[in-house]
Write an enzyme that holds these catalytic residues in place. Structure first.
Site, PDB file in Angstrom:
ATOM      1  N   ASP A 139       0.843  -1.194   0.000  1.00 32.84           N
ATOM      2  CA  ASP A 139       0.000   0.000   0.000  1.00 32.84           C
ATOM      3  C   ASP A 139       0.884   1.253   0.000  1.00 32.84           C
ATOM      4  OD1 ASP A 139      -2.771   1.216   0.591  1.00 32.84           O
ATOM      5  OD2 ASP A 139      -1.555   2.062   2.207  1.00 32.84           O
ATOM      6  N   GLU A 177       1.642  -0.540  -4.938  1.00 29.48           N
ATOM      7  CA  GLU A 177       0.631   0.433  -5.347  1.00 29.48           C
ATOM      8  C   GLU A 177       1.313   1.760  -5.668  1.00 29.48           C
ATOM      9  OE1 GLU A 177      -3.117   3.154  -4.101  1.00 29.48           O
ATOM     10  OE2 GLU A 177      -1.463   2.769  -2.746  1.00 29.48           O
TER      11      GLU A 177
HETATM   12  C1  ARE Z   1      -8.957   8.928   5.880  1.00 30.37           C
HETATM   13  C2  ARE Z   1      -9.854  10.133   5.630  1.00 30.37           C
HETATM   14  C3  ARE Z   1      -9.034  11.404   5.562  1.00 30.37           C
HETATM   15  C4  ARE Z   1      -8.197  11.552   6.828  1.00 30.37           C
HETATM   16  C5  ARE Z   1      -7.331  10.309   6.983  1.00 30.37           C
HETATM   17  C6  ARE Z   1      -6.449  10.336   8.228  1.00 30.37           C
HETATM   18  O1  ARE Z   1     -10.568   9.945   4.409  1.00 30.37           O
HETATM   19  O2  ARE Z   1      -9.921  12.522   5.445  1.00 30.37           O
HETATM   20  O3  ARE Z   1      -7.361  12.687   6.714  1.00 30.37           O
HETATM   21  O4  ARE Z   1      -8.180   9.160   7.044  1.00 30.37           O
HETATM   22  O5  ARE Z   1      -7.199  10.128   9.375  1.00 30.37           O
HETATM   23  C7  ARE Z   1      -7.781   5.160   2.412  1.00 30.37           C
HETATM   24  C8  ARE Z   1      -8.766   6.236   2.000  1.00 30.37           C
HETATM   25  C9  ARE Z   1      -8.455   7.571   2.647  1.00 30.37           C
HETATM   26  C10 ARE Z   1      -8.349   7.394   4.153  1.00 30.37           C
HETATM   27  C11 ARE Z   1      -7.213   6.412   4.391  1.00 30.37           C
HETATM   28  C12 ARE Z   1      -6.929   6.158   5.870  1.00 30.37           C
HETATM   29  O6  ARE Z   1      -8.738   6.376   0.579  1.00 30.37           O
HETATM   30  O7  ARE Z   1      -9.518   8.479   2.358  1.00 30.37           O
HETATM   31  O8  ARE Z   1      -8.092   8.640   4.765  1.00 30.37           O
HETATM   32  O9  ARE Z   1      -7.587   5.142   3.816  1.00 30.37           O
HETATM   33  O10 ARE Z   1      -8.068   5.708   6.510  1.00 30.37           O
HETATM   34  C13 ARE Z   1      -2.984   8.659  -2.992  1.00 30.37           C
HETATM   35  C14 ARE Z   1      -1.905   7.630  -2.648  1.00 30.37           C
HETATM   36  C15 ARE Z   1      -2.405   6.213  -2.700  1.00 30.37           C
HETATM   37  C16 ARE Z   1      -3.700   6.031  -1.886  1.00 30.37           C
HETATM   38  C17 ARE Z   1      -4.704   7.028  -2.456  1.00 30.37           C
HETATM   39  C18 ARE Z   1      -6.039   6.943  -1.725  1.00 30.37           C
HETATM   40  O11 ARE Z   1      -0.789   7.800  -3.498  1.00 30.37           O
HETATM   41  O12 ARE Z   1      -1.390   5.372  -2.145  1.00 30.37           O
HETATM   42  O13 ARE Z   1      -4.188   8.375  -2.315  1.00 30.37           O
HETATM   43  N1  ARE Z   1      -4.199   4.645  -1.927  1.00 30.37           N
HETATM   44  C19 ARE Z   1      -3.926   3.702  -0.805  1.00 30.37           C
HETATM   45  C20 ARE Z   1      -5.115   2.811  -0.486  1.00 30.37           C
HETATM   46  C21 ARE Z   1      -6.228   3.627   0.126  1.00 30.37           C
HETATM   47  C22 ARE Z   1      -5.776   4.181   1.469  1.00 30.37           C
HETATM   48  C23 ARE Z   1      -4.349   4.527   1.504  1.00 30.37           C
HETATM   49  C24 ARE Z   1      -3.489   4.343   0.443  1.00 30.37           C
HETATM   50  C25 ARE Z   1      -3.791   4.910   2.805  1.00 30.37           C
HETATM   51  O14 ARE Z   1      -5.509   2.134  -1.640  1.00 30.37           O
HETATM   52  O15 ARE Z   1      -7.413   2.882   0.283  1.00 30.37           O
HETATM   53  O16 ARE Z   1      -6.538   5.379   1.780  1.00 30.37           O
HETATM   54  O17 ARE Z   1      -3.419   3.701   3.456  1.00 30.37           O
HETATM   55  C26 ARE Z   1      -3.136  11.657  -7.353  1.00 30.37           C
HETATM   56  C27 ARE Z   1      -1.836  10.985  -6.965  1.00 30.37           C
HETATM   57  C28 ARE Z   1      -2.082   9.699  -6.205  1.00 30.37           C
HETATM   58  C29 ARE Z   1      -3.013   9.939  -5.034  1.00 30.37           C
HETATM   59  C30 ARE Z   1      -4.325  10.514  -5.593  1.00 30.37           C
HETATM   60  C31 ARE Z   1      -5.337  10.779  -4.500  1.00 30.37           C
HETATM   61  O18 ARE Z   1      -3.747  10.912  -8.375  1.00 30.37           O
HETATM   62  O19 ARE Z   1      -1.090  10.686  -8.120  1.00 30.37           O
HETATM   63  O20 ARE Z   1      -0.842   9.220  -5.723  1.00 30.37           O
HETATM   64  O21 ARE Z   1      -3.262   8.669  -4.389  1.00 30.37           O
HETATM   65  O22 ARE Z   1      -4.032  11.730  -6.247  1.00 30.37           O
HETATM   66  O23 ARE Z   1      -4.830  11.707  -3.592  1.00 30.37           O
END
Ligand code: ARE
Ligand code: CA
Length: 482
Positions: free
Chosen positions: A193, A230
């Site tokens: 992740d 990822e």
């Molecule tokens: C949650 C709340 C937030 C709060 C946070 C901390 O929504 O408001 O601030 O908690 O308390 C998932 C959810 C998030 C969540 C998080 C933790 O999607 O909303 O936050 O869990 O509970 C980027 C990353 C990429 C990530 C995506 C979502 O690069 O790695 O954002 N994906 C993975 C998982 C997710 C997970 C996380 C990572 C965290 O698949 O499910 O988040 O572990 C551009 C960039 C991308 C970026 C994208 C979105 O396209 O190129 O890199 O992706 O914007 O920002």
């Protein structure tokens, strides 16, 4: 780290998003094993923060409290039992590993295993981690950082999630111990992740310290875990997916974006004739491929208009193309239904996940979509297993949104995404005989429950897909001859 170590003849994994371990074990035995699925990506198995203030959203699992194996999906014993039962029927388990960060800052501070933390002090006693294990000075990634500033993307917090410092020897040790414990329990690999948010040089150290897969679970000796990282890179990023392919496989987000565009007629299907690296995709062996994932099916992550189960005809078309075409290592999404994009899985008033029920027609109930149990999808998994490494040959198209191709002499597939019928005599590359279309039905005894396709001595057959039919695909292969 690029070999999934599937059991012989298997090719495809499914993400059973938010499933419980006991339910997964049962699903391996009653469905996934018999139907030839290669593996399962499971939701993170380590303890996470319980977030009642947001009614237990699905994303609480991306906020680690510790590496204890206790979540809403089950405890350590249930986890071990699942891995053993799935491996016994030839289905591998891949763990979603959250090693970039811990939790955000919340008023609630109790985890799914009962551990507590002091967020203000960056103190997670159940690991243990303290202030020195995180990146300093404290900062939070801003939207524009992705385009300019690789160091900020890696050393600042993703959405306020406390950012571990993977250069710290203690952090490396805790992460490696966690992953090695899972390998010893029989898992076959990991989704990393937020890999983009960690330095490739640090990840290399961690991967190199992982043990070989456990031979007692049927893996060959010397087998390295399958690792897919990822990394969202749709172009215009300060961090490139190419920084990660020297280490291990990478999630190819352009794959689902382009196929979603094509199958919603934003692009003609005929252009898929050179699908693969010529489209700017990663090398086939480097790519974990999928249409939607748990983020972009609900507007998190990246990608925009991604096809999901909510547009079933186009979605099944895109999935069928993914599975019929040899490019990449495919992953299916298996969802719970949702309207609210933050909502957690089906649960009772205490927050316990409600198991999927299985209907008499093999589909799921209790709020679970179970795309992997849709006939048009699981039959294409069998198609991919049957055609193996054969090449795409005899490409045909109508100059627009009707296409067809052979996979060697093992299988044939056709797609009609026009407003008019497809009705053509096409080369199927198959021996003369009668074959059951595995999209409109299947073989039952010596007859077909859906369309039959009669292949002549010249390998040709009349292929019909009406524009108003339930599905836009027709697929036949050597496994379903009558
Ligand atoms: C949650 C709340 C937030 C709060 C946070 C901390 O929504 O408001 O601030 O908690 O308390 C998932 C959810 C998030 C969540 C998080 C933790 O999607 O909303 O936050 O869990 O509970 C980027 C990353 C990429 C990530 C995506 C979502 O690069 O790695 O954002 N994906 C993975 C998982 C997710 C997970 C996380 C990572 C965290 O698949 O499910 O988040 O572990 C551009 C960039 C991308 C970026 C994208 C979105 O396209 O190129 O890199 O992706 O914007 O920002
Ligand atoms: Ca980081």
């Amino acid at each position: 780290f690029k070999n999934p170590h599937y059991a012989t003849g298997r090719t495809t994994m499914v993400h059973l998003f938010e499933w419980k371990w006991d339910d997964i074990a049962a699903e391996c035995e009653r469905f996934l094993g018999p139907r030839g699925f290669g593996g399962i990506q499971i939701s993170p198995p380590n303890e996470n923060l319980v977030i009642w203030s947001r009614n237990r959203p699905w994303w609480e699992r991306y906020q680690p409290m510790s590496y204890r194996l206790v979540t809403r999906s089950g405890n350590e014993q249930q986890f071990a039992n699942m891995v053993r039962r799935c491996n016994n029927v030839g289905v591998r388990i891949y763990v979603d590993a959250i090693i970039n960060h811990m939790t955000g800052t919340w008023n609630e501070n109790v985890g799914t295993g009962g551990s507590t933390a002091n967020f203000g002090n960056w103190h997670y006693p159940a690991v243990p981690y303290g202030r020195n294990d995180f990146n300093w000075p404290h900062c939070v990634i801003q939207g524009h950082d992705y385009a300019c500033c690789a160091d900020r993307v890696r050393n600042c917090e993703l959405s306020g999630l406390k950012d571990l410092n993977q250069r710290s020897e203690h952090v490396r040790t805790m992460i490696v111990n966690y992953m090695n414990r899972l390998i010893d329990m029989g898992v076959a690999g990991f989704r990393i992740d937020a890999a983009k948010h960690m330095w490739p040089s640090d990840l290399r150290v961690i991967y190199d310290r992982l043990r070989n897969l456990n031979t007692a679970h049927g893996f060959p000796s010397g087998a390295r875990p399958y690792i897919y990282q990822e990394v969202i890179d749709l172009g215009g990023e300060a961090i490139s997916r190419n920084e990660y392919t020297p280490l291990a496989a990478v999630t190819e987000f352009r794959f689902g974006m382009e196929l979603s565009r094509a199958f919603t007629r934003g692009n003609q299907l005929r252009w898929l004739v050179n699908w693969g690296p010529q489209w700017g995709l990663l090398g086939s062996g480097d790519a974990l491929t999928f249409i939607d994932n748990h983020d972009n099916q609900r507007g998190h992550g990246a990608g925009g208009n991604i096809l999901t189960h909510k547009r079933p005809k186009e979605y099944k078309g895109a999935i069928a193309f993914m599975l019929a075409h040899p490019y990449g290592k495919p992953q299916l999404m298996s969802s719970f239904s949702f309207h609210d994009t933050e909502a957690g899985p089906p649960m009772d008033g205490s927050g316990n996940i409600i198991s999927p029920s299985i209907n008499s027609d093999n589909t799921c109930g209790n709020g679970w979509v179970c795309e992997h149990r849709w006939r048009q999808i699981f039959q294409m998994v069998a198609f991919r297993n049957t055609v193996g490494n054969t090449a795409v040959t005899n490409w045909w198209d109508n100059g627009g949104n009707q296409i067809a191709f052979c996979r060697g002499t093992m299988g044939f597939v056709a797609f009609n995404n026009e407003n008019w019928d497809l009705n053509q005599r096409l080369q199927t590359c198959l021996p003369a005989g009668t074959y059951c279309d595995v999209i409109s039905g299947e073989k039952s005894g010596n007859r077909c429950t859906g369309k039959s396709v009669v292949v002549g001595n010249d390998g040709r057959a009349q292929i019909v897909i009406g524009s108003h039919e339930y599905d836009m695909v027709l697929a036949i292969h050597m496994g379903h001859q009558v």
